[in-house]
Each structure stands twice: as C-alpha cells, then as structure tokens.
Motif scaffolding. Structure first.
Motif, PDB file in Angstrom:
ATOM      1  N   ARG A   1       7.539   2.966  11.702  1.00  0.00           N
ATOM      2  CA  ARG A   1       6.504   4.000  11.818  1.00  0.00           C
ATOM      3  C   ARG A   1       5.208   3.562  11.143  1.00  0.00           C
ATOM      4  O   ARG A   1       4.106   3.833  11.642  1.00  0.00           O
ATOM      5  N   ALA A   2       5.337   2.860  10.024  1.00  0.00           N
ATOM      6  CA  ALA A   2       4.151   2.448   9.279  1.00  0.00           C
ATOM      7  C   ALA A   2       3.461   1.231   9.890  1.00  0.00           C
ATOM      8  O   ALA A   2       2.226   1.171   9.953  1.00  0.00           O
ATOM      9  N   ASP A   3       4.254   0.252  10.325  1.00  0.00           N
ATOM     10  CA  ASP A   3       3.701  -1.036  10.734  1.00  0.00           C
ATOM     11  C   ASP A   3       3.697  -1.288  12.236  1.00  0.00           C
ATOM     12  O   ASP A   3       2.915  -2.125  12.718  1.00  0.00           O
TER      13      ASP A   3
ATOM     14  N   PRO B   1       3.899   1.238  15.220  1.00  0.00           N
ATOM     15  CA  PRO B   1       4.025   2.461  16.030  1.00  0.00           C
ATOM     16  C   PRO B   1       4.184   2.173  17.518  1.00  0.00           C
ATOM     17  O   PRO B   1       4.701   3.004  18.265  1.00  0.00           O
TER      18      PRO B   1
ATOM     19  N   THR C   1      11.257   3.839   8.694  1.00  0.00           N
ATOM     20  CA  THR C   1      10.072   3.906   7.848  1.00  0.00           C
ATOM     21  C   THR C   1       9.115   2.749   8.119  1.00  0.00           C
ATOM     22  O   THR C   1       7.905   2.945   8.304  1.00  0.00           O
ATOM     23  N   ASP C   2       9.648   1.529   8.159  1.00  0.00           N
ATOM     24  CA  ASP C   2       8.800   0.358   8.406  1.00  0.00           C
ATOM     25  C   ASP C   2       8.206   0.384   9.807  1.00  0.00           C
ATOM     26  O   ASP C   2       7.024   0.032   9.996  1.00  0.00           O
TER      27      ASP C   2
END
Length: 413
Positions: free
Chosen positions: A131-133, A135, A128-129
């Motif tokens: 993908r968000a922060d 890529p 999750t982290d």
C-alpha cells in the motif's frame, strides 16, 4: 480458487499421504469390453506398467498447524507432503523425525493481500508495504477502488501479471521458505477467472476484464515464478481454481511448475460430478495427464460422506500410479479415515489402465483387488467381478451393483 479462512496467522494447509504402496511392473490384461474414444480412452495410455512406490492420500489442515490425532513424528511418517504456514516451521523437525523424506511446502496466496496480515506472512506481498510503496499492484474497478475478495472483505486482489510484483514477491518468499526449512511453495488462488472472486464478475476489473486476459496474467506469473523457485532448489505447486473452464488450461499452467491441486475433484460441494455434466471426465483426464507427465496432482473432493469419499477415491484409483493424491473433506480441516482407505493400500499393483464396460462403468484391476466407478446418473446392476472380493461394506461378493455417481474399492477375499 479459495482464499482460506484466516485465524491468527491465517491459513495453514497440510497435505498428507498414508503408507507406501509398491506397484511393480506388470503387463496389461486383454480387454474384451467396449472402449471409448477421446481422453478417456484406456487404449490411449499405459499406466501401471512401470515399478512405482507411491502414497495415495493427502490431508489439508487450515487455521494454523494444531497437530492431528497423531503425535508429530507419527503424523510425519503418515504424510508424504505437508503444506504449512511459515509460522508453523518450528514443527517441521518433529514431523520429519518420523519421515526424513517428508516434503514440506509453505502456503502463500499468490493473488491476494490481506489487511489482517500486514507483513504478508501468508501472502505474496505484505499489505502494508504494498500500500505504501506499490499502489499499482492493487487491481482496481472503474471507480479506481481496489478490488475486494467478495467472500473475504479484508482481502485485496493483486496484479499477478505485474512483473515487479512477481519478482519482488519471489525474492521475499524464497527467503522465507529457506529460513523456515521448507522444500517449496504452495501457490493458492491460481484462479482461471475473477468471476467467482469479485462482486460483479470479471468485467469489474479494469486491467483484466475477460477470462482470457486474466488467464494470460496468471500464466505469466507461473511461467516467471516457477523457474525462479526451481533455480533456488524449491518445488512449486499451485491451486488451480476453475481448471475445466478453458480446454488445455490444466496442462498449460502445470508446465512451468511441479504440479497442481484440483480442489473440487468429483465434488465441489454442490454435489457429485457426472459424466453427463462433463466435469467428471474432464477432471479424470487432468489426473491422467498429470500421471503421464510427471506432475503432482492433489485431488480434493468436498464431501463429508463415506459414499462421496469412496466415489472420489475410486475415481482417482482409475489412473493413480505415482502422482495423484486424494483428500476428501467438507471443511478442509476435518479428516475422517474411511475403511476404503485401508483397502486401497492393499490392492497391490495395477494390471494395466482402466477400461469402460458395456454399461458405462469404469473398471481397473489390480493384482489383489478391483476398482469400479459409475459416473452415470443411472444405476448399474449385476457387474460380474470374476473373483470373490470384500470391501466398501461388502463381504465375499462375486458380483456388484452400483448406484448412480458412486464407486467401490474391493480387495480379493
């Protein structure tokens, strides 16, 4: 080279060793048999000449620690090293109750991030982290799509050569390891090639389209992360997949860490390795190098048969002194305790290194036994032992014959 099956909180790995064996100092016996050159030359090493106290076996358990047939305290007493998920840290005190010296390593996949593990409990980074922060940490194909593990469609292949990926993951993993009471980290998926990881092979990876480029990225990870773990007082052991595809890779990648796993030792699941294929002597050479350089070598053979386990055990015993540990299993979870394992613990000290007989059989003598391996694709008949031995299904024999790709472990009768 394997992204292990994830059930609940993903893969849990346990490496286990049996009772201690003491092999004191001894002088090598004179060898009147043929010697061969190269790394398999027994004249090139001097194993078995120093006092050692060691353990012979390890065990792998995947899918979360569910115990074994033994209570935790007895299991801990039997094992020398265990590798568990962070979520299994609660069992560590009970395991150590039977063995205060037990070393417990935390499993982490160094090159993968799994959607089913959004917080990264078993990965170098949380999905999750990342993908968000970050890529940019996801490796991509020519269309810009993230690379996917071909056998694990929820897994994404990460950029192990990215320095920020290395450093942020190291800081996070070190916190988890220390909070859980672990002694170090087991780095899964230190693969020598992407060819068996992603569909279409290595060329699908835009950033690292060749084995050489990918290997350079993996080595940059190990050479940066290994010292960080050491500075934190932690051990680092990697699962090197494809260790034989590039000469010198096993030695180079072991350099900045404490050791490695060879998960296809003598058999990767498609049949036994042989001298002719080049795989058997290469892996024996790796095991020998690890002994001589103080690196842990976890030797895993993919086999469910007694003969397959015996071949692996006898091969390991040709060089084992302080660093090599064996585990033979078909599914990385089911352990069968073969009779040869008890025999191996009764061999006494080695009287020197292995030697190669005229018929191509490898032999190593111990004060209370002998180990023989036939890595050839033809049988070897009538090998005189010089004493009466029992073991490997034989009783009180003074000579033996070996089938192709086989080994025996014998104790003096």
């Amino acid at each position: 080279m394997r992204k292990h099956a994830r059930a609940g909180l993903l893969a849990s790995v346990a490496f286990a060793a049996v009772a201690l064996v003491t092999w004191p100092a001894s002088q090598p016996r004179e060898d009147t048999h043929k010697r061969t050159g190269g790394p398999a030359d027994p004249g090139a090493h001097n194993l078995g000449l120093a006092p050692v106290t060691r353990q012979l076996f390890f065990r792998a358990v995947y899918g979360g620690y569910g115990g074994t047939r033994l209570p935790p305290a007895r299991a801990g007493a039997r094992y020398g090293v265990m590798i568990l998920n962070h979520s299994d840290s609660r069992v560590i005190p009970r395991l150590r109750a039977g063995n205060p010296g037990l070393k417990v390593l935390m499993y982490v996949d160094m090159m993968g991030s799994d959607r089913r593990d959004p917080r990264g409990v078993a990965d170098w980074t949380g999905y999750t982290d990342a993908r968000a922060d970050h890529p940019e940490w996801f490796l991509r194909d020519r269309n810009g799509s993230p690379l996917i593990f071909k056998h694990y469609p929820a897994g994404r292949v990460m950029d192990v050569g990215n320095r920020l990926y290395q450093d942020e993951g190291a800081a996070r993993v070190i916190r988890l390891v220390k909070a859980g009471g672990f002694d170090g980290v087991f780095l899964d998926d230190a693969n020598a090639s992407l060819s068996w990881i992603i569909r279409g092979g290595s060329s699908e990876c835009v950033k690292y389209p060749t084995n050489l480029e990918w290997q350079s990225a993996v080595y940059s990870f190990l050479s940066n992360v290994g010292p960080q773990l050491h500075r934190a007082g932690l051990l680092a052991v990697a699962n090197i997949g494809g260790s034989t595809i590039t000469p010198g890779l096993w030695q180079k990648w072991n350099g900045p860490i404490d050791g490695a796993m060879e998960e296809s030792f003598t058999d990767g699941g498609s049949g036994p390795d042989s001298l002719a294929s080049g795989e058997w002597p290469a892996k024996l050479s790796h095991a020998l190098w690890s002994e001589e350089n103080g690196k842990i070598s976890l030797d895993h053979a993919v086999t469910a048969t007694r003969a397959g386990a015996r071949y692996a055990l006898a091969t390991m015993l040709l060089v084992a002194r302080t660093e090599n540990l064996l585990y033979a299993s078909a599914g990385y979870s089911d352990e069968v305790w073969w009779p040869e394992y008890a025999t191996a613990n009764s061999l006494g000290r080695p009287t020197g290194g292995y030697r190669v007989l005229r018929n191509g059989v490898y032999r190593r003598d111990f004060t209370n036994g002998v180990v023989l391996v036939n890595p050839l694709t033809r049988p070897a008949s009538r090998i005189r032992l010089g004493h009466t031995y029992s073991g490997s299904g034989l009783r009180k024999v003074a000579a033996v014959s070996l089938a192709p790709l086989s080994g025996i472990v014998l104790a003096k009768s």
